[in-house]
Design a protein around this motif. Structure first.
Motif, mmCIF file in Angstrom:
data_model
loop_
_atom_site.group_PDB
_atom_site.id
_atom_site.type_symbol
_atom_site.label_atom_id
_atom_site.label_comp_id
_atom_site.label_asym_id
_atom_site.label_seq_id
_atom_site.Cartn_x
_atom_site.Cartn_y
_atom_site.Cartn_z
ATOM 1 N N TYR A 99 -59.686 -76.118 69.301
ATOM 2 C CA TYR A 99 -59.264 -74.830 69.835
ATOM 3 C C TYR A 99 -59.610 -73.722 68.853
ATOM 4 O O TYR A 99 -59.589 -73.917 67.640
ATOM 5 C CB TYR A 99 -57.754 -74.850 70.116
ATOM 6 N N THR A 100 -59.906 -72.562 69.399
ATOM 7 C CA THR A 100 -60.287 -71.430 68.562
ATOM 8 C C THR A 100 -59.080 -70.735 67.952
ATOM 9 O O THR A 100 -59.196 -70.094 66.919
ATOM 10 C CB THR A 100 -61.101 -70.406 69.381
ATOM 11 N N CYS A 101 -57.921 -70.851 68.625
ATOM 12 C CA CYS A 101 -56.696 -70.235 68.113
ATOM 13 C C CYS A 101 -55.505 -70.860 68.832
ATOM 14 O O CYS A 101 -55.667 -71.648 69.764
ATOM 15 C CB CYS A 101 -56.714 -68.717 68.328
ATOM 16 N N GLY A 102 -54.320 -70.497 68.405
ATOM 17 C CA GLY A 102 -53.108 -71.026 69.016
ATOM 18 C C GLY A 102 -52.972 -70.661 70.482
ATOM 19 O O GLY A 102 -52.483 -71.455 71.291
ATOM 20 N N PHE A 103 -53.399 -69.464 70.843
ATOM 21 C CA PHE A 103 -53.319 -69.029 72.238
ATOM 22 C C PHE A 103 -54.191 -69.920 73.118
ATOM 23 O O PHE A 103 -53.780 -70.329 74.203
ATOM 24 C CB PHE A 103 -53.743 -67.557 72.346
ATOM 25 N N ASP A 104 -55.378 -70.257 72.631
ATOM 26 C CA ASP A 104 -56.300 -71.143 73.337
ATOM 27 C C ASP A 104 -55.648 -72.509 73.565
ATOM 28 O O ASP A 104 -55.693 -73.064 74.661
ATOM 29 C CB ASP A 104 -57.589 -71.284 72.517
ATOM 30 N N ALA A 105 -54.994 -73.044 72.546
ATOM 31 C CA ALA A 105 -54.323 -74.343 72.661
ATOM 32 C C ALA A 105 -53.171 -74.280 73.651
ATOM 33 O O ALA A 105 -52.997 -75.185 74.479
ATOM 34 C CB ALA A 105 -53.829 -74.791 71.286
ATOM 35 N N ALA A 106 -52.372 -73.218 73.588
ATOM 36 C CA ALA A 106 -51.218 -73.080 74.486
ATOM 37 C C ALA A 106 -51.666 -72.973 75.941
ATOM 38 O O ALA A 106 -51.082 -73.606 76.828
ATOM 39 C CB ALA A 106 -50.383 -71.865 74.093
ATOM 40 N N ILE A 107 -52.705 -72.195 76.198
ATOM 41 C CA ILE A 107 -53.197 -72.036 77.569
ATOM 42 C C ILE A 107 -53.769 -73.356 78.083
ATOM 43 O O ILE A 107 -53.604 -73.690 79.253
ATOM 44 C CB ILE A 107 -54.254 -70.899 77.648
ATOM 45 N N ALA A 108 -54.398 -74.117 77.219
ATOM 46 C CA ALA A 108 -54.942 -75.415 77.636
ATOM 47 C C ALA A 108 -53.829 -76.355 78.102
ATOM 48 O O ALA A 108 -54.002 -77.113 79.044
ATOM 49 C CB ALA A 108 -55.722 -76.051 76.489
ATOM 50 N N VAL A 109 -52.683 -76.293 77.458
ATOM 51 C CA VAL A 109 -51.567 -77.176 77.800
ATOM 52 C C VAL A 109 -50.856 -76.719 79.060
ATOM 53 O O VAL A 109 -50.461 -77.529 79.895
ATOM 54 C CB VAL A 109 -50.553 -77.254 76.630
ATOM 55 N N MET A 110 -50.659 -75.427 79.227
ATOM 56 C CA MET A 110 -49.854 -74.968 80.363
ATOM 57 C C MET A 110 -50.594 -74.039 81.304
ATOM 58 O O MET A 110 -49.980 -73.391 82.123
ATOM 59 C CB MET A 110 -48.547 -74.320 79.888
ATOM 60 N N GLY A 111 -51.904 -74.007 81.204
ATOM 61 C CA GLY A 111 -52.690 -73.098 82.013
ATOM 62 C C GLY A 111 -52.497 -73.281 83.509
ATOM 63 O O GLY A 111 -52.066 -74.321 83.988
ATOM 64 N N GLY A 112 -52.809 -72.250 84.246
ATOM 65 C CA GLY A 112 -52.688 -72.288 85.696
ATOM 66 C C GLY A 112 -51.403 -71.646 86.163
ATOM 67 O O GLY A 112 -50.478 -71.427 85.401
ATOM 68 N N LYS A 113 -51.368 -71.366 87.438
ATOM 69 C CA LYS A 113 -50.240 -70.666 88.047
ATOM 70 C C LYS A 113 -48.983 -71.534 88.108
ATOM 71 O O LYS A 113 -47.884 -71.063 87.835
ATOM 72 C CB LYS A 113 -50.648 -70.248 89.458
ATOM 73 N N TRP A 114 -49.136 -72.784 88.456
ATOM 74 C CA TRP A 114 -47.985 -73.615 88.799
ATOM 75 C C TRP A 114 -47.220 -74.151 87.606
ATOM 76 O O TRP A 114 -46.007 -74.294 87.668
ATOM 77 C CB TRP A 114 -48.427 -74.760 89.705
ATOM 78 N N LYS A 115 -47.892 -74.489 86.535
ATOM 79 C CA LYS A 115 -47.210 -75.133 85.415
ATOM 80 C C LYS A 115 -46.109 -74.258 84.821
ATOM 81 O O LYS A 115 -45.023 -74.744 84.519
ATOM 82 C CB LYS A 115 -48.201 -75.558 84.338
ATOM 83 N N GLY A 116 -46.367 -72.981 84.678
ATOM 84 C CA GLY A 116 -45.342 -72.081 84.152
ATOM 85 C C GLY A 116 -44.131 -72.008 85.065
ATOM 86 O O GLY A 116 -42.990 -71.995 84.596
#
Length: 109
Positions: free
Chosen positions: A6-23
């Motif tokens: 991952y390029t940064c922490g934000f990139d890692a976080a979005i990879a784990v919970m990305g998308g409309k439904w997961k949040g």
């Protein structure tokens, strides 16, 4: 299978919970454990198939725990892990920002 970097922490976080439904699923489970039907009702607009797929991904990521109770009829409950609670805590300010600016966001063409 290759590991992703991952390029940064934000990139890692979005990879784990990305998308409309997961949040939305994480937010619903923040209130406490829910059975599948309860969870589906708490996330308006999600299809059964999509909920199943998202729950599998969240479980594989270690954010959600799936507990099967061996009884008749079978019972399955979903809950947040400590990892999931920590992500929910991180997402809370983003949700508050969205609530605060919802009218402006809805007005965007």
């Amino acid at each position: 299978m290759t590991r992703r970097t991952y390029t940064c922490g934000f990139d890692a976080a979005i990879a784990v919970m990305g998308g409309k439904w997961k949040g939305l699923i994480l937010s619903s489970l923040g209130e406490g454990p829910l059975r599948f039907g309860e969870l589906r009702r708490s996330v308006p607009g999600i299809s059964e198939r999509m909920l199943i797929l998202q729950l599998r991904e969240l479980e594989a990521s270690g954010l959600v725990h799936r507990e099967v109770f061996h009884q008749v009829p079978p019972k399955v409950e979903y809950s947040l892990t400590e990892f999931g609670h920590s992500l929910n805590a991180a997402l809370a300010p983003l949700g508050e920002w969205g609530e605060e600016h919802m009218e402006r966001i809805e007005a965007i063409p």
